[in-house]
Design an enzyme around this catalytic site. Sequence first.
Site, short mmCIF file in Angstrom:
data_model
loop_
_atom_site.label_atom_id
_atom_site.label_comp_id
_atom_site.label_asym_id
_atom_site.label_seq_id
_atom_site.Cartn_x
_atom_site.Cartn_y
_atom_site.Cartn_z
N SER A 66 3.36 4.11 53.52
CA SER A 66 2.51 2.99 52.74
C SER A 66 0.99 3.20 52.85
O SER A 66 0.20 4.09 52.61
CB SER A 66 3.08 1.74 52.83
OG SER A 66 2.54 0.66 51.81
N HIS A 168 5.12 -2.87 47.29
CA HIS A 168 6.11 -1.98 46.58
C HIS A 168 6.99 -2.64 45.62
O HIS A 168 8.18 -2.30 45.48
CB HIS A 168 6.68 -1.14 47.73
CG HIS A 168 5.45 -0.49 48.57
ND1 HIS A 168 5.00 0.76 47.87
CD2 HIS A 168 4.89 -0.61 49.82
CE1 HIS A 168 4.04 1.10 48.98
NE2 HIS A 168 4.25 0.42 50.05
#
Length: 269
Positions: A66, A168
């Site tokens: 990420s 996300h």
Amino acid sequence: MTRRAVVFPGQGTPGGEISGRVEEVVRGVVGDGDVPYQLSVFARSVEVFHALRTRGVEFEVAAGHSLGEYAAAHAAGSLALEEAARLVAERDRLMREASRRNPGGMVAVIGVDPEEVVRVVEGIDGVVAANFNSPRQTVVSGREEALGEAVSRLGGRKIPLKVSGAFHSPLMAPAAEEMDRLLGEAVFGEPSIPMISAVDGNLLKSAEQIRSALRIQMLSPVRWVSVVERMVGMGIEEVVEAGEGGTLLRMLRDFEEKPVGRGAGELLA
């Protein structure tokens, strides 16, 4: 020579002390004020990476989880430190704004087959499978009510993550739209080593491939299982985590076929 990969953690891990060039760049972005959380994690990871390189530790490939993909893009030689720090500071701001506008959370589900997690959340509006961290750990993300319904239908152990939003997931769409614009304008160079995309496990060997992967990562699941599988396929023998907390090394334990995991501190001692 040992074939090594360097990996960088994302949100949920602590920042740490920075100095020298890294501190100078961070202060150039934020001035004398508090350093935003994501920038502090990025800066500490980069500080550790630079220390490893100073010790002569070389890497075949870089990857990040990420937020960690920005440090990976820098480690690969595609993003200059100043450009990466500026982008991370904007990412922090935009994601905090999106979280205030569209509140939510994330829960790690441990000990349940990832396919079962996907099957359950596909039937619930407002929640998605966001992180495929290991064969035993999948993170779900979304609105609190939908999260509660999802975890109630799943077995295993559930651990709410200490994050500020539903990362996300579609709740980050406003932030993703603006980051897409910023990344489209940012300067990327050709990497000196490849980067593995956490979006799909693909090997990124050009500036435009890295830019494209970062442009879609905010709304895409983190497929860390695919990253580890790619490393195994490349013949990587050792994975070094550059950052604090050891999160990625703990995930590595769940894989049957895997490189050896080492903390940066072992190589810097």
